[in-house]
Design a protein around this motif. Structure first.
Motif, PDB file in Angstrom:
ATOM      1  N   LYS A   1      37.769  44.346  41.638  1.00 61.51           N
ATOM      2  CA  LYS A   1      37.487  43.217  40.306  1.00 61.51           C
ATOM      3  C   LYS A   1      37.744  43.738  39.065  1.00 61.51           C
ATOM      4  CE  LYS A   1      34.286  39.943  38.681  1.00 61.51           C
ATOM      5  NZ  LYS A   1      33.141  39.071  39.046  1.00 61.51           N
ATOM      6  N   PRO A   2      39.030  43.333  38.766  1.00 61.46           N
ATOM      7  CA  PRO A   2      39.221  43.768  37.264  1.00 61.46           C
ATOM      8  C   PRO A   2      38.481  43.050  36.242  1.00 61.46           C
ATOM      9  CG  PRO A   2      41.210  42.214  37.881  1.00 61.46           C
ATOM     10  CD  PRO A   2      39.920  42.502  39.095  1.00 61.46           C
TER      11      PRO A   2
ATOM     12  N   GLU B   1      43.342  45.284  29.953  1.00 66.88           N
ATOM     13  CA  GLU B   1      44.787  44.965  30.448  1.00 66.88           C
ATOM     14  C   GLU B   1      45.249  46.072  31.524  1.00 66.88           C
ATOM     15  OE1 GLU B   1      46.594  43.485  26.242  1.00 66.88           O
ATOM     16  OE2 GLU B   1      46.840  45.514  26.947  1.00 66.88           O
ATOM     17  N   HIS B   2      44.814  47.324  31.313  1.00 65.34           N
ATOM     18  CA  HIS B   2      44.989  48.263  32.380  1.00 65.34           C
ATOM     19  C   HIS B   2      44.218  48.133  33.778  1.00 65.34           C
ATOM     20  CE1 HIS B   2      43.756  52.247  34.604  1.00 65.34           C
ATOM     21  NE2 HIS B   2      42.411  51.912  34.058  1.00 65.34           N
ATOM     22  N   GLU B   3      42.964  47.487  33.665  1.00 66.96           N
ATOM     23  CA  GLU B   3      42.253  47.196  34.921  1.00 66.96           C
ATOM     24  C   GLU B   3      43.155  45.877  35.752  1.00 66.96           C
ATOM     25  OE1 GLU B   3      38.386  46.433  35.099  1.00 66.96           O
ATOM     26  OE2 GLU B   3      37.771  48.260  33.773  1.00 66.96           O
ATOM     27  N   PHE B   4      43.533  45.075  34.764  1.00 65.96           N
ATOM     28  CA  PHE B   4      44.587  44.107  35.689  1.00 65.96           C
ATOM     29  C   PHE B   4      45.680  44.683  36.302  1.00 65.96           C
ATOM     30  CE2 PHE B   4      47.556  40.409  35.972  1.00 65.96           C
ATOM     31  CZ  PHE B   4      46.624  39.447  36.374  1.00 65.96           C
TER      32      PHE B   4
ATOM     33  N   LYS C   1      41.556  36.085  39.242  1.00 61.17           N
ATOM     34  CA  LYS C   1      41.971  36.673  40.466  1.00 61.17           C
ATOM     35  C   LYS C   1      41.565  38.001  40.635  1.00 61.17           C
ATOM     36  CE  LYS C   1      44.236  33.267  41.612  1.00 61.17           C
ATOM     37  NZ  LYS C   1      43.762  32.374  42.646  1.00 61.17           N
ATOM     38  N   ALA C   2      40.937  38.242  41.786  1.00 59.67           N
ATOM     39  CA  ALA C   2      40.420  39.582  42.461  1.00 59.67           C
ATOM     40  C   ALA C   2      40.673  39.798  43.535  1.00 59.67           C
ATOM     41  CB  ALA C   2      39.061  39.770  41.744  1.00 59.67           C
TER      42      ALA C   2
ATOM     43  N   ASP D   1      39.778  33.962  43.908  1.00 57.69           N
ATOM     44  CA  ASP D   1      39.337  33.619  42.539  1.00 57.69           C
ATOM     45  C   ASP D   1      37.860  34.235  42.715  1.00 57.69           C
ATOM     46  OD1 ASP D   1      40.863  32.090  41.138  1.00 57.69           O
ATOM     47  OD2 ASP D   1      40.233  30.216  41.640  1.00 57.69           O
ATOM     48  N   THR D   2      37.556  35.311  41.818  1.00 60.57           N
ATOM     49  CA  THR D   2      36.321  35.926  41.486  1.00 60.57           C
ATOM     50  C   THR D   2      35.643  35.135  40.421  1.00 60.57           C
ATOM     51  OG1 THR D   2      34.705  37.914  41.047  1.00 60.57           O
ATOM     52  CG2 THR D   2      37.114  37.638  39.837  1.00 60.57           C
ATOM     53  N   LEU D   3      34.336  34.957  40.523  1.00 62.41           N
ATOM     54  CA  LEU D   3      33.371  34.180  39.638  1.00 62.41           C
ATOM     55  C   LEU D   3      32.384  35.083  39.040  1.00 62.41           C
ATOM     56  CD1 LEU D   3      32.838  30.988  41.944  1.00 62.41           C
ATOM     57  CD2 LEU D   3      34.701  31.378  40.312  1.00 62.41           C
TER      58      LEU D   3
END
Length: 470
Positions: free
Chosen positions: A94-95, A118-121, A200-201, A144-146
């Motif tokens: 999960k970014p 941004e790096h995590e995405f 998104k994850a 989708d992560t919530l």
């Protein structure tokens, strides 16, 4: 100055038994678990990588995939392959897309905080891209992560961070923000939800992803040696080979050592106890009842922001539907108190079924998920098992990547602070770029991740291990 002690570092005895995570339970027939490419330990190598989790295996993969790869790469693993943090998490990639902006801004400034998010995405995108391109059989789910705020106060604080990031210029085009509590309850299926942020994850079977990478590496000549703990690294008197990597099975002389041991870094590098600390963490396997099975199964992963903690939830939407709970739930502080009472417990992953943590999971499911308790108790339903994994807490909350000062030829990529899945698929390739003579700018990583003497000095003077990032 960082040293590599002649007598080794902090004593991290290998437990006689270890808890088996959900992931490790599912691969007990895999020959990779105790694989040894050669019966005897080679006496020399071009590179020795310590640790066979995602970091160590991906480092080997990158070395072998690039031009002019080292001819002799050895991975040493103290126990079963991928039996550390990678094989013990809750499988949630999960970014962070906004939540860490305030904290990272205070530690590193807003520009670095923005780069980190941004790096995590980018890391998440590359992970998914690789799995899809190579058709890796690891039960990948993309959806989708919530992030769900469960009180008005938590919702207000999270909204303030969200808005601050947006005002700074953060790209939130991929994030949907629901501020109406009624809509938040409907979307999240959590009673009492006050707000929701969605983006998104992914979830996947992390051990199987590492196994895929490992098999590719083995086909290209990698030598994997499991059940071979490293006891120390000493200076070599062999011309051109800087280091002796010492084990109970013999020693390997090599010019290049990669420390991919995360929480266990200071077992070989004693000075790193100031920068990376181990702590056990719990994950729970929960079998959902009928109200959350079949067509009514959860269709999102979660970060539930509750008073006193955060629940990370992986419902394994496209696999067996078992729900895995991780994160820092409100009773993880009781686990921390239990661990602190005996320092040996901090790195002992034999622990399972720690009742206060499981109680918090049961409390969330019974109070927040509508209809969860209908028809319960019933055999085979509810919390079934929990296991421990060892998180490498970083003194400034971020992983340390680069060459170790004063130890030429020794490199490290460790200290992921419970958030390795959102870092490793860019950090390990970045490390390889440095190993091959590239600059930090060539890695494309945020500057605040670089291991420098100045960063170590700041962390040493003002350590902030804090809670893991989840």
């Amino acid at each position: 100055m960082v040293s590599s002690g002649s007598e080794g570092g902090i004593a991290f005895p290998i437990p006689k038994g270890m808890s088996l995570s959900y992931w490790m339970q599912g691969v007990r027939a895999s020959p990779l678990l105790d694989h040894r490419t050669t019966t005897d330990l080679p006496e020399t190598a071009d590179a020795v990588i310590i640790g066979s989790g995602m970091t160590g295996t991906l480092t080997a993969y990158e070395l072998l995939a690039r031009p002019n790869p080292p001819k002799r790469i050895i991975i040493l693993e103290a126990r079963e392959m991928c039996s550390g943090a990678t094989g013990r998490n809750a499988g949630h990639c999960k970014p962070d897309q906004y939540r860490g902006f305030e904290k990272y801004s205070k530690l590193f400034g807003p520009e670095q905080a923005k780069k980190l998010l941004e790096h995590e995405f980018v890391t998440w995108s590359r992970t998914v891209e690789y799995i899809c391109k190579e058709n890796v059989d690891c039960e990948l789910w993309v959806g989708d992560t919530l992030d769900v705020a469960m009180t008005a106060e938590i919702a207000s604080r999270a909204a303030a961070v969200y808005n601050a990031y947006k005002s700074y210029g953060g790209n939130l085009d991929n994030v949907q923000y629901i501020s109406d509590p009624m809509e938040a309850e409907k979307v999240s299926r959590l009673k009492g939800a006050q707000a929701v942020w969605a983006w998104k994850a992914s979830t996947f079977y992390p051990w199987k992803l590492v196994a895929h990478l490992m098999n590719v590496c083995l086909s290209k000549g990698l030598n994997l040696q499991t059940w071979t703990p490293v006891t120390s690294i000493t200076a070599s008197d062999t011309s051109g080979l800087l280091w002796n990597v010492n084990t109970a099975r013999g020693r390997i002389s090599t010019p290049t050592v990669v420390h991919a041991t995360n929480a266990y870094a200071s077992s070989i590098l004693p000075d790193f106890a100031k920068y990376i600390q181990p702590t056990a963490h719990m994950c729970n396997k929960v079998v959902p009842p009928r109200a959350f099975a079949g067509s009514k199964a959860l269709q999102n992963s979660y970060g539930v922001l509750a008073p006193g903690g955060l629940y990370s939830i992986n419902p394994r939407c496209n696999a067996d539907g078992v729900i895995l709970f991780g994160g820092s739930n409100p009773n993880q502080n009781q686990l921390k108190a239990y661990l602190d009472a005996d320092p040996n417990r901090l790195f002992d992953d034999r622990l399972s079924n720690f009742k206060p943590v499981t109680d918090a999971v049961e409390d969330l499911t019974s109070t927040a998920f509508e209809g969860w308790d209908d028809g319960l108790p019933a055999p085979g339903v509810g919390p079934e098992y929990s296991w421990s994994g060892i998180i490498g807490l970083s003194a400034d909350t971020l992983p340390l990547i680069g060459m170790i000062p004063d130890l030429p030829g020794q490199w490290i990529c460790a200290g992921f602070h419970g958030h390795g899945m959102a870092h490793i698929f860019t950090c390990a390739p970045g490390l390889v770029t440095l190993m091959q003579g590239g600059t930090w700018a060539d890695t494309g990583l945020p500057e605040c991740l670089e291991l420098t003497p100045e960063r170590l000095a700041r962390a040493r003077e003002n350590p902030n291990f804090g809670n893991p990032v989840v």
